[in-house]
Design a protein around this motif. Structure first.
Motif, PDB file in Angstrom:
ATOM      1  N   GLU A  79     -42.755 -32.793 -13.507  1.00 15.22           N
ATOM      2  CA  GLU A  79     -42.022 -33.064 -14.561  1.00 15.22           C
ATOM      3  C   GLU A  79     -42.088 -31.801 -15.625  1.00 15.22           C
ATOM      4  OE1 GLU A  79     -43.326 -37.790 -15.024  1.00 15.22           O
ATOM      5  OE2 GLU A  79     -44.414 -36.225 -16.293  1.00 15.22           O
ATOM      6  N   LEU A  80     -43.205 -30.957 -15.604  1.00 18.80           N
ATOM      7  CA  LEU A  80     -43.496 -29.692 -16.247  1.00 18.80           C
ATOM      8  C   LEU A  80     -42.351 -28.899 -15.754  1.00 18.80           C
ATOM      9  CD1 LEU A  80     -47.194 -29.031 -16.573  1.00 18.80           C
ATOM     10  CD2 LEU A  80     -45.540 -29.666 -18.415  1.00 18.80           C
ATOM     11  N   LEU A  81     -42.131 -28.716 -14.377  1.00 18.84           N
ATOM     12  CA  LEU A  81     -41.295 -27.716 -13.850  1.00 18.84           C
ATOM     13  C   LEU A  81     -39.746 -28.101 -14.147  1.00 18.84           C
ATOM     14  CD1 LEU A  81     -43.053 -27.251 -10.141  1.00 18.84           C
ATOM     15  CD2 LEU A  81     -43.192 -26.034 -12.209  1.00 18.84           C
ATOM     16  N   THR A  82     -39.723 -29.405 -14.268  1.00 20.97           N
ATOM     17  CA  THR A  82     -38.316 -29.627 -14.768  1.00 20.97           C
ATOM     18  C   THR A  82     -37.913 -29.206 -16.281  1.00 20.97           C
ATOM     19  OG1 THR A  82     -38.161 -31.744 -13.373  1.00 20.97           O
ATOM     20  CG2 THR A  82     -36.739 -31.780 -15.132  1.00 20.97           C
ATOM     21  N   LEU A  83     -39.035 -29.217 -17.080  1.00 24.63           N
ATOM     22  CA  LEU A  83     -38.938 -28.810 -18.372  1.00 24.63           C
ATOM     23  C   LEU A  83     -39.007 -27.402 -18.487  1.00 24.63           C
ATOM     24  CD1 LEU A  83     -41.211 -31.836 -20.031  1.00 24.63           C
ATOM     25  CD2 LEU A  83     -38.925 -31.271 -20.191  1.00 24.63           C
ATOM     26  N   GLY A  84     -39.222 -26.645 -17.409  1.00 24.79           N
ATOM     27  CA  GLY A  84     -38.946 -25.229 -17.791  1.00 24.79           C
ATOM     28  C   GLY A  84     -40.181 -24.383 -17.218  1.00 24.79           C
ATOM     29  N   ALA A  85     -41.333 -25.049 -16.774  1.00 27.26           N
ATOM     30  CA  ALA A  85     -42.624 -24.421 -16.515  1.00 27.26           C
ATOM     31  C   ALA A  85     -42.226 -23.495 -15.158  1.00 27.26           C
ATOM     32  CB  ALA A  85     -43.774 -25.218 -16.368  1.00 27.26           C
ATOM     33  N   THR A  86     -43.101 -22.615 -14.904  1.00 26.92           N
ATOM     34  CA  THR A  86     -42.958 -21.638 -13.878  1.00 26.92           C
ATOM     35  C   THR A  86     -44.039 -21.840 -12.863  1.00 26.92           C
ATOM     36  OG1 THR A  86     -41.773 -19.937 -15.125  1.00 26.92           O
ATOM     37  CG2 THR A  86     -42.693 -19.218 -12.964  1.00 26.92           C
ATOM     38  N   ALA A  87     -43.684 -22.304 -11.735  1.00 25.34           N
ATOM     39  CA  ALA A  87     -44.778 -22.385 -10.740  1.00 25.34           C
ATOM     40  C   ALA A  87     -44.734 -21.150  -9.510  1.00 25.34           C
ATOM     41  CB  ALA A  87     -44.450 -23.560  -9.830  1.00 25.34           C
ATOM     42  N   GLY A  88     -45.944 -20.724  -9.253  1.00 23.98           N
ATOM     43  CA  GLY A  88     -45.980 -19.530  -8.505  1.00 23.98           C
ATOM     44  C   GLY A  88     -47.237 -19.496  -7.533  1.00 23.98           C
ATOM     45  N   ASP A  89     -47.238 -18.200  -6.631  1.00 17.87           N
ATOM     46  CA  ASP A  89     -48.878 -18.394  -6.075  1.00 17.87           C
ATOM     47  C   ASP A  89     -49.488 -17.447  -6.949  1.00 17.87           C
ATOM     48  OD1 ASP A  89     -49.842 -18.397  -2.971  1.00 17.87           O
ATOM     49  OD2 ASP A  89     -50.652 -16.407  -4.065  1.00 17.87           O
ATOM     50  N   ALA A  90     -50.650 -17.811  -6.986  1.00 17.84           N
ATOM     51  CA  ALA A  90     -51.665 -16.982  -8.067  1.00 17.84           C
ATOM     52  C   ALA A  90     -51.614 -15.851  -7.718  1.00 17.84           C
ATOM     53  CB  ALA A  90     -52.927 -17.730  -8.019  1.00 17.84           C
ATOM     54  N   LEU A  91     -51.663 -15.051  -6.234  1.00 15.52           N
ATOM     55  CA  LEU A  91     -51.827 -13.618  -5.803  1.00 15.52           C
ATOM     56  C   LEU A  91     -50.460 -13.321  -5.621  1.00 15.52           C
ATOM     57  CD1 LEU A  91     -53.956 -11.738  -5.480  1.00 15.52           C
ATOM     58  CD2 LEU A  91     -54.019 -12.395  -3.163  1.00 15.52           C
ATOM     59  N   GLY A  92     -49.593 -14.051  -4.912  1.00 17.26           N
ATOM     60  CA  GLY A  92     -48.285 -13.535  -4.531  1.00 17.26           C
ATOM     61  C   GLY A  92     -47.317 -13.216  -5.757  1.00 17.26           C
ATOM     62  N   ASP A  93     -47.392 -14.186  -6.552  1.00 21.70           N
ATOM     63  CA  ASP A  93     -46.225 -13.866  -7.623  1.00 21.70           C
ATOM     64  C   ASP A  93     -47.035 -13.430  -8.999  1.00 21.70           C
ATOM     65  OD1 ASP A  93     -44.339 -14.961  -6.117  1.00 21.70           O
ATOM     66  OD2 ASP A  93     -45.241 -16.718  -6.329  1.00 21.70           O
ATOM     67  N   ILE A  94     -48.321 -12.817  -9.183  1.00 22.76           N
ATOM     68  CA  ILE A  94     -48.830 -12.502 -10.355  1.00 22.76           C
ATOM     69  C   ILE A  94     -49.406 -10.896  -9.882  1.00 22.76           C
ATOM     70  CG2 ILE A  94     -50.308 -12.637 -12.066  1.00 22.76           C
ATOM     71  CD1 ILE A  94     -49.929 -15.732 -11.966  1.00 22.76           C
ATOM     72  N   GLY A 112     -50.436 -21.685  -9.073  1.00 23.68           N
ATOM     73  CA  GLY A 112     -50.629 -21.760 -10.740  1.00 23.68           C
ATOM     74  C   GLY A 112     -49.304 -22.006 -11.237  1.00 23.68           C
ATOM     75  N   ILE A 113     -49.569 -22.329 -12.518  1.00 19.64           N
ATOM     76  CA  ILE A 113     -48.448 -23.001 -13.286  1.00 19.64           C
ATOM     77  C   ILE A 113     -48.382 -22.145 -14.470  1.00 19.64           C
ATOM     78  CG2 ILE A 113     -47.313 -24.692 -14.654  1.00 19.64           C
ATOM     79  CD1 ILE A 113     -47.573 -26.534 -12.347  1.00 19.64           C
ATOM     80  N   LEU A 114     -47.332 -21.637 -14.976  1.00 18.65           N
ATOM     81  CA  LEU A 114     -47.267 -20.845 -16.425  1.00 18.65           C
ATOM     82  C   LEU A 114     -46.567 -21.776 -17.193  1.00 18.65           C
ATOM     83  CD1 LEU A 114     -46.676 -17.216 -15.605  1.00 18.65           C
ATOM     84  CD2 LEU A 114     -48.886 -18.132 -16.539  1.00 18.65           C
ATOM     85  N   ALA A 115     -46.790 -22.174 -18.408  1.00 19.55           N
ATOM     86  CA  ALA A 115     -46.150 -23.029 -19.404  1.00 19.55           C
ATOM     87  C   ALA A 115     -46.946 -22.782 -20.723  1.00 19.55           C
ATOM     88  CB  ALA A 115     -46.159 -24.423 -19.268  1.00 19.55           C
ATOM     89  N   PRO A 118     -48.240 -26.122 -26.000  1.00 19.71           N
ATOM     90  CA  PRO A 118     -47.584 -27.150 -26.723  1.00 19.71           C
ATOM     91  C   PRO A 118     -46.819 -27.955 -25.735  1.00 19.71           C
ATOM     92  CG  PRO A 118     -47.329 -25.211 -28.047  1.00 19.71           C
ATOM     93  CD  PRO A 118     -47.939 -24.711 -26.979  1.00 19.71           C
ATOM     94  N   LEU A 119     -46.077 -27.241 -24.751  1.00 16.75           N
ATOM     95  CA  LEU A 119     -45.339 -28.120 -23.839  1.00 16.75           C
ATOM     96  C   LEU A 119     -46.129 -28.875 -22.980  1.00 16.75           C
ATOM     97  CD1 LEU A 119     -42.468 -28.459 -22.418  1.00 16.75           C
ATOM     98  CD2 LEU A 119     -43.240 -27.062 -20.676  1.00 16.75           C
ATOM     99  N   VAL A 120     -47.155 -28.407 -22.180  1.00 18.20           N
ATOM    100  CA  VAL A 120     -48.022 -29.101 -21.550  1.00 18.20           C
ATOM    101  C   VAL A 120     -48.595 -30.348 -22.209  1.00 18.20           C
ATOM    102  CG1 VAL A 120     -50.290 -28.983 -20.122  1.00 18.20           C
ATOM    103  CG2 VAL A 120     -48.711 -27.067 -20.228  1.00 18.20           C
ATOM    104  N   GLU A 121     -49.385 -30.140 -23.415  1.00  9.54           N
ATOM    105  CA  GLU A 121     -49.894 -31.013 -24.199  1.00  9.54           C
ATOM    106  C   GLU A 121     -48.729 -32.225 -24.679  1.00  9.54           C
ATOM    107  OE1 GLU A 121     -51.640 -31.486 -28.670  1.00  9.54           O
ATOM    108  OE2 GLU A 121     -52.725 -29.978 -27.439  1.00  9.54           O
ATOM    109  N   TRP A 122     -47.641 -31.702 -25.034  1.00  8.39           N
ATOM    110  CA  TRP A 122     -46.646 -32.648 -25.441  1.00  8.39           C
ATOM    111  C   TRP A 122     -46.185 -33.747 -24.309  1.00  8.39           C
ATOM    112  CZ3 TRP A 122     -41.149 -32.200 -23.911  1.00  8.39           C
ATOM    113  CH2 TRP A 122     -40.259 -33.411 -24.593  1.00  8.39           C
ATOM    114  N   GLN A 123     -45.943 -33.167 -23.270  1.00 10.35           N
ATOM    115  CA  GLN A 123     -45.532 -33.872 -21.954  1.00 10.35           C
ATOM    116  C   GLN A 123     -46.729 -34.827 -21.558  1.00 10.35           C
ATOM    117  OE1 GLN A 123     -42.983 -34.527 -20.699  1.00 10.35           O
ATOM    118  NE2 GLN A 123     -43.532 -35.590 -18.751  1.00 10.35           N
ATOM    119  N   MET A 124     -47.784 -34.296 -21.471  1.00 14.42           N
ATOM    120  CA  MET A 124     -49.072 -35.167 -21.349  1.00 14.42           C
ATOM    121  C   MET A 124     -49.006 -36.470 -22.399  1.00 14.42           C
ATOM    122  SD  MET A 124     -51.740 -35.735 -19.310  1.00 14.42           S
ATOM    123  CE  MET A 124     -51.882 -34.420 -18.492  1.00 14.42           C
TER     124      MET A 124
END
Length: 439
Positions: A79-94, A112-115, A118-124
């Protein structure tokens, strides 16, 4: 072996931040009714709250936290990813530069997820509010507890907006009201001894601004992290947000306070030992004036079940408030929530003792890791015991080794993301790689 029980009784959670919401998700299967109380006005959209000033700074979901949240509320991560959060590998993508050493890149398998917070708390909050036996009440100040012997029987609440005060009857109280929790004072008024505390005067100041990048991407990378160490104590992180802007949080210890004005902010970035962040920001477009936040101390309260009412649990930041530079708060709270849920599924007997035993295992690992690293910084006062000096000497070697051996970096990230305990970095095979590579 755990087993499910029929929901019975009422539970009250004090605080509707991430910790309180996660606690409510953990309680919902064991209690007929769960009431979450918060003194703030809870927004209907993903906006920062007045009572959560740290929400305006960079946040991430560590791998261990993601797994715990998904365990509690299946589908939450997608759901977070659908709302625009970014998923990636903690070493390969950062891109990581740790104390001046650029970590070698590979796919680590650590997600890892970058968001934005406010978005994480609101969706939770949306997910928890949808649970059939949960009520979330904002503008509700907890003013006291009612007790019968060693048990809390009710929570006294003063509602705002013309609603008369009431006593909410309860069979369990979870205090997730944060590092400034009044729980210790309320329990003291009832005759319960205060917990011992460990504190470290980190005196960290943060400055955060948002930018639009041109070009909008860092060759496909989702973030750049400048982690502090004894030779490069300044730190910072920039990462993509759900609205397409990039959040940049800078941090300094003691008197090294990052400026908020455009030129000063960029000069601070330019001082980092690698040019990546400066190169990305020198032509970027600022989209706000920025905000600042300061953490004078990190605090850990050593609660004992013997000094608590039998049905009262401290939780999340009310137990331990970490240095936010390491991004552990939300994820540690999520792991604590799964521990609470599993304790309740097993039995309510000696609940506080069993929960604190499990929670402290997770807290021990996260607290030790961050305190040890903060004590690497010359500006941070505190006793450097023989153990701390030995660990930090090894950590300096590990930083150098991770620059040439990505397996070392991956092992370190598994620890920082709460997937492994710090002791795994002392396994013979890892130690050998560190010693060989750091040469």
């Amino acid at each position: 072996m755990t087993h499910r029980t029929t929901p019975v009784g009422n539970a009250v959670v004090v605080g509707a931040g991430m910790g309180g919401l996660l606690a409510a998700a953990a309680l919902t299967g064991s209690f007929r009714s769960v009431v979450v109380l918060d003194r703030d006005v809870l927004p209907d959209t993903a906006t920062a709250r007045r009572c959560v000033p740290q929400a305006r700074h960079v946040h991430a979901l560590l791998a261990g936290g993601q797994a715990a949240m998904e365990d509690l509320l299946p589908g939450f991560v997608s759901e977070l990813l659908t709302l625009g959060a970014t998923a990636g590998d903690a070493l390969g993508d950062i891109r990581w530069i740790v104390d001046g050493h650029r970590m070698a890149r590979e796919i680590s398998g650590v997600p890892g997820i970058l968001a934005s917070r406010p978005l994480v708390e609101w969706q939770m909050r949306r997910r928890v509010e949808a649970l059939p036996n949960v009520r979330i009440l904002d503008r509700s100040d907890v003013t006291g507890l009612t007790v019968d012997g060693e048990r809390v029987t009710g929570v006294t609440v003063q509602h705002r907006g013309g609603v008369p005060p009431e006593v909410v009857e309860t069979d369990l109280v979870v205090d997730s009201s944060g590092r400034s929790s009044q729980g210790v004072a309320r329990l003291g008024e009832l005759g319960f001894a205060p917990p011992a505390e460990s504190q470290l005067a980190v005196d960290v100041s943060y400055a955060t601004r948002h930018f639009r990048l041109d070009p909008p991407h860092l060759d496909g990378d989702s973030g750049i992290g400048m982690a502090p160490g004894p030779s490069s104590p300044r730190s910072g992180f920039m990462g993509v947000q759900e609205d397409g802007t990039w959040i940049v949080t800078l941090a300094g210890y003691g008197d090294d306070v990052p400026p908020l004005d455009p030129d000063g902010f960029l000069d601070f970035v330019k001082s980092f030992p690698a040019p990546d962040m400066y190169d990305a920001l020198r032509t970027a477009e600022p989209v706000d004036d920025g905000v600042r936040y300061r953490i004078p101390t990190t605090v850990r309260r050593h609660y004992s079940a013997d000094d608590l009412p039998s049905n009262y649990l401290p939780f999340a930041d009310a137990i331990c408030s970490f240095n936010p530079i390491y991004g552990q708060g939300m994820s540690v709270a999520a792991v604590e929530a799964t521990i609470l849920r599993d304790c309740l599924r097993s039995s309510r007997t000696h609940l506080a003792r069993r929960f604190l035993r499990g929670a402290n295992r997770c807290i021990d690992a996260a607290w030790t890791l961050t305190v040890d690293n903060d004590l690497r910084i010359p500006a941070v006062p505190g006793r450097r015991s023989a153990r701390v000096r030995l660990v930090n000497a090894y950590t300096s070697r590990l930083d150098r080794a991770a620059a040439v051996d990505p397996a070392v970096g991956s092992a370190f990230l598994r620890v920082t993301h709460l997937l492994e305990r710090p002791g795994t970095l002392l396994r013979p095979a890892t130690v050998l790689r560190v010693l060989l590579a750091s040469r």
